[in-house]
Design a protein around this motif. Structure first.
Motif, PDB file in Angstrom:
ATOM      1  N   CYS A  23       0.862  -1.192   0.000  1.00 15.24           N
ATOM      2  CA  CYS A  23       0.000   0.000   0.000  1.00 15.24           C
ATOM      3  C   CYS A  23       0.898   1.242   0.000  1.00 15.24           C
ATOM      4  N   GLU A  24       0.348   2.354  -0.463  1.00 16.53           N
ATOM      5  CA  GLU A  24       1.149   3.569  -0.525  1.00 16.53           C
ATOM      6  C   GLU A  24       1.311   4.226   0.846  1.00 16.53           C
ATOM      7  N   TYR A  25       0.211   4.238   1.611  1.00 19.75           N
ATOM      8  CA  TYR A  25       0.207   4.916   2.908  1.00 19.75           C
ATOM      9  C   TYR A  25      -0.422   4.046   3.986  1.00 19.75           C
ATOM     10  N   PHE A  26      -0.131   4.402   5.224  1.00 17.39           N
ATOM     11  CA  PHE A  26      -0.895   3.924   6.367  1.00 17.39           C
ATOM     12  C   PHE A  26      -1.489   5.157   7.029  1.00 17.39           C
ATOM     13  N   GLN A  27      -2.785   5.112   7.266  1.00 18.42           N
ATOM     14  CA  GLN A  27      -3.428   6.136   8.075  1.00 18.42           C
ATOM     15  C   GLN A  27      -3.576   5.530   9.467  1.00 18.42           C
ATOM     16  N   ILE A  28      -3.009   6.183  10.460  1.00 19.19           N
ATOM     17  CA  ILE A  28      -3.076   5.680  11.833  1.00 19.19           C
ATOM     18  C   ILE A  28      -3.977   6.612  12.634  1.00 19.19           C
ATOM     19  N   TYR A  29      -5.131   6.078  13.005  1.00 19.28           N
ATOM     20  CA  TYR A  29      -6.096   6.858  13.780  1.00 19.28           C
ATOM     21  C   TYR A  29      -5.896   6.564  15.256  1.00 19.28           C
ATOM     22  N   ASP A  30      -5.660   7.600  16.031  1.00 22.25           N
ATOM     23  CA  ASP A  30      -5.472   7.482  17.471  1.00 22.25           C
ATOM     24  C   ASP A  30      -6.796   7.839  18.147  1.00 22.25           C
ATOM     25  N   THR A  31      -7.428   6.843  18.754  1.00 20.22           N
ATOM     26  CA  THR A  31      -8.745   7.055  19.360  1.00 20.22           C
ATOM     27  C   THR A  31      -8.672   7.939  20.609  1.00 20.22           C
ATOM     28  N   ASP A  32      -7.514   8.015  21.244  1.00 21.12           N
ATOM     29  CA  ASP A  32      -7.378   8.834  22.456  1.00 21.12           C
ATOM     30  C   ASP A  32      -7.397  10.325  22.143  1.00 21.12           C
ATOM     31  N   VAL A  33      -6.695  10.710  21.082  1.00 25.07           N
ATOM     32  CA  VAL A  33      -6.618  12.133  20.738  1.00 25.07           C
ATOM     33  C   VAL A  33      -7.484  12.478  19.527  1.00 25.07           C
ATOM     34  N   LYS A  34      -8.148  11.478  18.964  1.00 23.01           N
ATOM     35  CA  LYS A  34      -9.034  11.648  17.802  1.00 23.01           C
ATOM     36  C   LYS A  34      -8.323  12.353  16.653  1.00 23.01           C
TER      37      LYS A  34
END
Length: 121
Positions: A23-34
């Motif tokens: 994949c080209e990118y990883f999007q990392i979503y942090d649920t603590d800081v939204k």
């Protein structure tokens, strides 16, 4: 908690990339800081072992969950040993993939997909 999604682009309207190691990118979503962090996937440049490079990159980011299409045998083994949960998702918008995860609508990846042996899809 940090959720990594294999992505075709840098915004949540972009679609999930079913390829993990390439994949080209990883999007990392942090649920603590939204908030979402965008990473260029190091595996995309690898001549071989793309899944291994991608898996190690996400371990370094201390992710708890991965959402992707499938994991090859090497990536699967690394992710499993790191005690990171992985979930299978179709080629939909990143925002929809996160919503499906939050609603427990994604299937956990419990076995490795086929090996790609350095192939570029």
């Amino acid at each position: 908690m940090k959720i990594a999604i294999s992505a075709r682009g840098k915004i949540t309207d972009d679609s999930l990339d079913p390829r993990f190691g390439r994949c080209e990118y990883f999007q990392i979503y942090d649920t603590d800081v939204k908030a979402t962090k965008i990473l260029n996937n190091k595996g995309i440049e690898a001549s071989g072992g793309a899944g291994i490079a991608a898996a190690n990159q996400l371990i370094d980011e201390e992710v708890d969950v991965i959402i992707t299409g499938s994991l090859g045998p090497n990536a699967f083994e690394i992710i499993e040993k790191a005690d990171i949960k992985a979930y299978k998702c179709d080629n939909i918008a990143i925002s929809e993939a996160l919503e499906k995860y939050n609603n427990n609508e994604l299937e956990e990846i419990t076995i490795a997909g086929k090996s790609h042996n350095g192939m570029h899809n």
